[in-house]
Scaffold this motif. Sequence first.
Motif, short mmCIF file in Angstrom:
data_model
loop_
_atom_site.label_atom_id
_atom_site.label_comp_id
_atom_site.label_asym_id
_atom_site.label_seq_id
_atom_site.Cartn_x
_atom_site.Cartn_y
_atom_site.Cartn_z
N GLU A 105 6.22 -10.69 -0.32
CA GLU A 105 7.48 -10.97 -0.99
C GLU A 105 7.56 -10.17 -2.29
O GLU A 105 6.55 -9.95 -2.96
CB GLU A 105 7.60 -12.47 -1.32
CG GLU A 105 7.74 -13.37 -0.12
CD GLU A 105 6.40 -13.84 0.43
OE1 GLU A 105 5.36 -13.29 0.01
OE2 GLU A 105 6.39 -14.75 1.28
N GLY A 106 8.75 -9.74 -2.63
CA GLY A 106 8.94 -9.00 -3.86
C GLY A 106 8.60 -7.52 -3.78
O GLY A 106 8.63 -6.82 -4.79
N SER A 107 8.30 -7.02 -2.57
CA SER A 107 7.97 -5.59 -2.43
C SER A 107 9.23 -4.74 -2.50
O SER A 107 10.26 -5.09 -1.93
CB SER A 107 7.27 -5.34 -1.08
OG SER A 107 6.05 -6.05 -1.01
N THR A 108 9.13 -3.62 -3.20
CA THR A 108 10.24 -2.67 -3.25
C THR A 108 10.14 -1.74 -2.05
O THR A 108 9.13 -1.70 -1.34
CB THR A 108 10.18 -1.84 -4.53
OG1 THR A 108 8.98 -1.04 -4.52
CG2 THR A 108 10.19 -2.73 -5.76
N ALA A 109 11.19 -0.95 -1.83
CA ALA A 109 11.17 0.02 -0.74
C ALA A 109 10.02 1.01 -0.91
O ALA A 109 9.37 1.40 0.06
CB ALA A 109 12.51 0.76 -0.67
N ARG A 110 9.77 1.40 -2.15
CA ARG A 110 8.65 2.32 -2.41
C ARG A 110 7.32 1.67 -2.03
O ARG A 110 6.48 2.29 -1.36
CB ARG A 110 8.63 2.70 -3.89
CG ARG A 110 7.47 3.62 -4.26
CD ARG A 110 7.43 3.89 -5.76
NE ARG A 110 7.16 2.69 -6.52
CZ ARG A 110 5.93 2.19 -6.70
NH1 ARG A 110 4.87 2.78 -6.16
NH2 ARG A 110 5.75 1.09 -7.42
N GLU A 111 7.13 0.43 -2.43
CA GLU A 111 5.88 -0.27 -2.13
C GLU A 111 5.72 -0.50 -0.63
O GLU A 111 4.60 -0.41 -0.09
CB GLU A 111 5.84 -1.59 -2.89
CG GLU A 111 5.73 -1.41 -4.40
CD GLU A 111 6.02 -2.69 -5.18
OE1 GLU A 111 5.61 -2.75 -6.35
OE2 GLU A 111 6.66 -3.61 -4.62
N ILE A 112 6.82 -0.81 0.05
CA ILE A 112 6.75 -1.01 1.50
C ILE A 112 6.31 0.28 2.20
O ILE A 112 5.50 0.25 3.13
CB ILE A 112 8.12 -1.48 2.04
CG1 ILE A 112 8.45 -2.87 1.50
CG2 ILE A 112 8.12 -1.51 3.58
CD1 ILE A 112 9.86 -3.33 1.81
N GLY A 113 6.85 1.42 1.74
CA GLY A 113 6.44 2.70 2.31
C GLY A 113 4.95 2.94 2.16
O GLY A 113 4.29 3.42 3.09
N VAL A 114 4.40 2.60 1.00
CA VAL A 114 2.97 2.77 0.76
C VAL A 114 2.15 1.88 1.70
O VAL A 114 1.14 2.31 2.27
CB VAL A 114 2.62 2.45 -0.71
CG1 VAL A 114 1.12 2.43 -0.93
CG2 VAL A 114 3.27 3.47 -1.64
N ILE A 115 2.60 0.63 1.87
CA ILE A 115 1.90 -0.31 2.76
C ILE A 115 1.92 0.20 4.21
O ILE A 115 0.90 0.16 4.91
CB ILE A 115 2.55 -1.70 2.68
CG1 ILE A 115 2.32 -2.30 1.29
CG2 ILE A 115 2.00 -2.63 3.76
CD1 ILE A 115 3.14 -3.55 1.01
N LEU A 116 3.07 0.67 4.65
CA LEU A 116 3.20 1.16 6.02
C LEU A 116 2.32 2.39 6.25
O LEU A 116 1.68 2.54 7.30
CB LEU A 116 4.66 1.48 6.33
CG LEU A 116 5.59 0.26 6.42
CD1 LEU A 116 7.04 0.69 6.36
CD2 LEU A 116 5.32 -0.51 7.71
N LYS A 117 2.29 3.28 5.27
CA LYS A 117 1.46 4.48 5.37
C LYS A 117 0.00 4.09 5.46
O LYS A 117 -0.77 4.66 6.27
CB LYS A 117 1.70 5.38 4.15
CG LYS A 117 0.83 6.63 4.09
CD LYS A 117 1.18 7.60 5.19
CE LYS A 117 0.38 8.89 5.06
NZ LYS A 117 0.68 9.83 6.16
#
Length: 285
Positions: A105-117
């Motif tokens: 929760e609270g993840s930004t689009a930038r942070e989500i991209g890092v997690i997915l990578k």
Amino acid sequence: VGFGVALVLLFILISFIGSPGGYQIGSTVTIPKGFTVAEAGALLKENRIIRSAGVFSLFARIFNADGGVLAGTYAFPKQENVITVAFRLARGSTGLPPVKVTIPEGSTAREIGVILKSSLGDFDALTFQDKARKYEGYLFPETYFFFPGVAPDSVIEAMRSTFDESVGPLQRDIEASGRPLSDVVIMASLLEKEARQTETRRIVAGILWKRLDDDFPLQVDAVFGYIFDRDTYSPSFDDLEVDSPYNTYVNPGLPPTPISGVRLASLVAASDWADTEYLFYVLTG
């Protein structure tokens, strides 16, 4: 003579159907998005998955009426003939298990991209971040299962769909609040960063809505992490004057978009806030 020619042609075709010498057991091949059948066939041949790119193209077009192949990373744990390979690429059967990815929760689009990578390896995080920015706040935090090689657009579609499904039961409460969904989502994203407990979020939401109604600046510090593209950020006095539409110290009203993804509890707090007599709050601990 015709029968003999047919036999020769059949023999030649069969010779190209089998896997080539030097087939590497356990190989994986990534077919980039936008690759043509011919390009995919050439890549497979180069990786010694098939003997003939031409035969592959023939069967790929037979199995897919649109004459294309589906992008992704494909696993080849054993030898397969070109017909099987063509069928798999035409149908998108990667042969790889899905990967579990949890978006907090609270993840930004930038942070989500890092997690997915980090989770998927060859995921195109930069393309995802670029495309996902306009959906900030509407990418629902949840545990997902994605196949390796998944396209950024597919991830965005899955997260947007989950948001719509999750928010559906709250629609009546949001309408009853008198605030449009877009404003509720923006407010919920501020609450994600400003408060931790549900009841605290409701109190903060009530104060912030009251500030808006009284034309009082929101003065929310959480926006500065978003402005400066950092996970957490404590603004300095100079930061409070930064020229950004997200600066709630110098700009009236809500920020132009949400500043993070939101959980259901924050959406509930933003649409069913607690009325208090206060215009200020201080959060500690």
